[in-house]
Design an enzyme around this catalytic site. Sequence first.
Site, PDB file in Angstrom:
ATOM      1  N   LYS A  98     -13.226  -6.576  -3.238  1.00  0.00           N
ATOM      2  CA  LYS A  98     -13.694  -5.489  -3.853  1.00  0.00           C
ATOM      3  C   LYS A  98     -15.081  -5.604  -4.160  1.00  0.00           C
ATOM      4  O   LYS A  98     -15.642  -6.523  -4.013  1.00  0.00           O
ATOM      5  CB  LYS A  98     -12.806  -5.663  -5.126  1.00  0.00           C
ATOM      6  CG  LYS A  98     -11.305  -5.007  -5.118  1.00  0.00           C
ATOM      7  CD  LYS A  98     -10.910  -5.021  -6.618  1.00  0.00           C
ATOM      8  CE  LYS A  98      -9.329  -4.786  -6.790  1.00  0.00           C
ATOM      9  NZ  LYS A  98      -9.142  -3.168  -6.076  1.00  0.00           N
ATOM     10  N   ASP A 156      -4.342  -6.680 -13.511  1.00  0.00           N
ATOM     11  CA  ASP A 156      -3.431  -6.246 -12.409  1.00  0.00           C
ATOM     12  C   ASP A 156      -1.867  -7.086 -12.448  1.00  0.00           C
ATOM     13  O   ASP A 156      -1.274  -6.990 -11.695  1.00  0.00           O
ATOM     14  CB  ASP A 156      -4.210  -6.748 -10.972  1.00  0.00           C
ATOM     15  CG  ASP A 156      -3.703  -5.834 -10.064  1.00  0.00           C
ATOM     16  OD1 ASP A 156      -3.458  -4.698 -10.283  1.00  0.00           O
ATOM     17  OD2 ASP A 156      -4.067  -6.222  -8.906  1.00  0.00           O
ATOM     18  N   ASP A 182      -6.977  -9.662  -9.315  1.00  0.00           N
ATOM     19  CA  ASP A 182      -7.309  -9.116  -7.847  1.00  0.00           C
ATOM     20  C   ASP A 182      -8.582  -8.946  -7.205  1.00  0.00           C
ATOM     21  O   ASP A 182      -9.163  -7.860  -7.683  1.00  0.00           O
ATOM     22  CB  ASP A 182      -6.433  -7.563  -7.807  1.00  0.00           C
ATOM     23  CG  ASP A 182      -6.608  -6.892  -6.499  1.00  0.00           C
ATOM     24  OD1 ASP A 182      -6.965  -7.450  -5.289  1.00  0.00           O
ATOM     25  OD2 ASP A 182      -6.171  -5.758  -6.530  1.00  0.00           O
ATOM     26  N   ARG A 197       1.685  -3.839  -3.166  1.00  0.00           N
ATOM     27  CA  ARG A 197       3.032  -3.517  -2.555  1.00  0.00           C
ATOM     28  C   ARG A 197       3.813  -4.838  -1.830  1.00  0.00           C
ATOM     29  O   ARG A 197       4.818  -4.710  -1.542  1.00  0.00           O
ATOM     30  CB  ARG A 197       2.607  -2.345  -1.532  1.00  0.00           C
ATOM     31  CG  ARG A 197       1.614  -2.669  -0.646  1.00  0.00           C
ATOM     32  CD  ARG A 197       1.125  -1.240  -0.305  1.00  0.00           C
ATOM     33  NE  ARG A 197       0.248  -0.960  -0.926  1.00  0.00           N
ATOM     34  CZ  ARG A 197      -0.324   0.339  -0.574  1.00  0.00           C
ATOM     35  NH1 ARG A 197      -0.348   0.935   0.355  1.00  0.00           N
ATOM     36  NH2 ARG A 197      -1.523   0.804  -1.648  1.00  0.00           N
TER      37      ARG A 197
HETATM   38  N1  BES Z   1      -5.055  -3.358  -8.257  1.00  0.00           N
HETATM   39  C1  BES Z   1      -5.239  -2.378  -7.462  1.00  0.00           C
HETATM   40  C2  BES Z   1      -5.194  -0.749  -8.009  1.00  0.00           C
HETATM   41  C3  BES Z   1      -5.959  -0.790  -9.038  1.00  0.00           C
HETATM   42  C4  BES Z   1      -7.179  -0.032  -9.305  1.00  0.00           C
HETATM   43  C5  BES Z   1      -5.626  -0.937 -10.485  1.00  0.00           C
HETATM   44  C6  BES Z   1      -7.937   0.281 -10.187  1.00  0.00           C
HETATM   45  C7  BES Z   1      -6.151  -0.522 -11.576  1.00  0.00           C
HETATM   46  C8  BES Z   1      -7.552   0.022 -11.492  1.00  0.00           C
HETATM   47  C9  BES Z   1      -4.760  -2.647  -6.027  1.00  0.00           C
HETATM   48  O1  BES Z   1      -4.323  -3.650  -5.716  1.00  0.00           O
HETATM   49  C10 BES Z   1      -5.532  -1.780  -5.037  1.00  0.00           C
HETATM   50  O2  BES Z   1      -6.601  -2.588  -4.805  1.00  0.00           O
HETATM   51  N2  BES Z   1      -5.220  -0.728  -4.521  1.00  0.00           N
HETATM   52  C11 BES Z   1      -6.111  -0.342  -3.178  1.00  0.00           C
HETATM   53  C12 BES Z   1      -5.217  -0.020  -2.404  1.00  0.00           C
HETATM   54  C13 BES Z   1      -6.021   0.244  -1.056  1.00  0.00           C
HETATM   55  C14 BES Z   1      -6.718  -0.869  -0.387  1.00  0.00           C
HETATM   56  C15 BES Z   1      -4.960   0.810   0.031  1.00  0.00           C
HETATM   57  C16 BES Z   1      -6.736   0.887  -4.026  1.00  0.00           C
HETATM   58  O3  BES Z   1      -6.325   1.716  -4.629  1.00  0.00           O
HETATM   59  O4  BES Z   1      -7.890   1.182  -3.470  1.00  0.00           O
HETATM   60 ZN    ZN Z   2      -3.887  -5.018  -7.320  1.00  0.00          ZN
HETATM   61 MN    MN Z   3      -5.854  -4.751  -4.457  1.00  0.00          MN
END
Ligand code: BES
Ligand code: ZN
Ligand code: MN
Length: 498
Positions: free
Chosen positions: A276, A287, A269, A350
């Site tokens: 990121k 992920d 991811d 999601r």
């Molecule tokens: N894979 C990430 C969530 C995650 C973060 C898992 C840290 C393990 C450790 C997910 O896809 C993500 O990036 N979520 C975002 C959502 C936001 C953009 C609404 C997040 O949590 O910041």
């Molecule tokens: Zn993710």
């Molecule tokens: Mn993500």
Amino acid sequence: MPTTDVPPITLSASVPRQLDALVVGLAEASDAEILIGLPEDVAKSLSKTTGLEPIALARRFGASAKPGRTALLAGPAGLRVVVVGVGPIDVTPEQVRRAVGAAVRLVAGLPASAPQVVAISLETAEPQVIKGAAEGALLGAYSYRPATGEAAGISQLVLVSPSRKPEARQALDLAATTAKAVNTARDWVNTPANLLYPESFADDARQLARGAKIGIELWDDKALERDGFGGILAVGGGSHRKPRLLKLSYAPRGARFHLALIGKGITFDAGGLDLKTADGMYTMKCDMAGAAAILAAVTAIAELGLRIRVTAWAAMAENMPSGTAFRPSDVLTMYGGKTVENGNSDAEGRLVMADALAKASEEKPDLVLDVATLTGACMVALGERVAGLMARDDQTADLVLDAAEAAGEQFWQLPIPEDARPKLESKVADLKSTGDKYGGALTAAAFLSEFVPTDIPWGHLDIAGPAFNSGAAYDYTPSGGTGAAVRTLIALAHALAN
Ligand code: BES
Ligand code: ZN
Ligand code: MN
């Protein structure tokens, strides 16, 4: 990747002679600490060479009853004696799992000229405690060994127990199958994303399933397009590594309950066009831990021959930024026809989960459970060691919480409050994929909920925190992939089987 194997573990009524290491416990009784499981001859030999009582000797080397505290003593004829703190004497299975995990992990990390034979002597007789000890040993013995790695550190484990009941042996078998599944999930998570991508992940899982009585169906990118999986295709569209949807079906004769498991399988991811930060990206090979958990769990459930139908759906894609990546504000047509406005390309989990949830629901299972490293917000709420659990009804929530408790995993229920869904209103689609900056774990759950008909019980496990340990190893938990949720899923299948 070869299939993960655990060292053989056997039960023995007494401490075997041929041994490299012996694990004994130090527990806290009402007003004193007591050593448990140290055989007479070893105790005598320790006292003779040092002039100290074994417990005094252990203390001098740093032992205490503090859970997970270890001390290493030199026993007779090169025997390594590990004294591990187990906490209060009326032990729970998880207490023993942690203590034995810490002790065996210590032995596995010691320099040795040959693989070690290790005995665990804690006077455990109760099947659940035997299971905890065995799982702790097998999980603590784990280390990630890439194909080029050195030989296994532990060749054989012996659990010393006075119990001769068949339940004790069954507990051991269940522990071995469970630990093997957890370690398989760990290996998948630990494999870097240049070596594990949707196609290779799916191939690996198929190979694992082939050994069990499991039906296999795989959608490649062409099939995903043919069938309209708009979420998986959008997320996977930025990468040369094409997405996949893998379905593993275990349907034993006579099963009455149908459990559907859906796993997030983002093999890396990067955040997509909503890239990121370097720090946030570094651990994102983890992920796909949700997919790893459900695939390993269904294989274990089949190996155990539990009488329950389980269908596992792994939604696999790599989330990369590129000229073919999906954009913020794109409108996607998901599996089943709902349209979604992409609020943020880093909220990709999601989207792949929505497709798989909609597809899985077509079979009208009795329960749908999804497992995903879904939100950083869940980690803000619960920390790194506790997973979030969300459900539309409390019966489903309690079912999962009870299974987690039995398995020794930490879950905490979070709500799906009524203000979550309105945050997902879109002007251009049926709904938007993201809400505002508050309660991110909850809006994510509200989004997923839209893809499971309300007449099917549904629960959502957000394992973003516990799936990956970016710190040092502790108890039976290594650094890196942890295999979170695998034990809970197997325990749940046990509880629901007939
Ligand atoms: N894979 C990430 C969530 C995650 C973060 C898992 C840290 C393990 C450790 C997910 O896809 C993500 O990036 N979520 C975002 C959502 C936001 C953009 C609404 C997040 O949590 O910041
Ligand atoms: Zn993710
Ligand atoms: Mn993500």
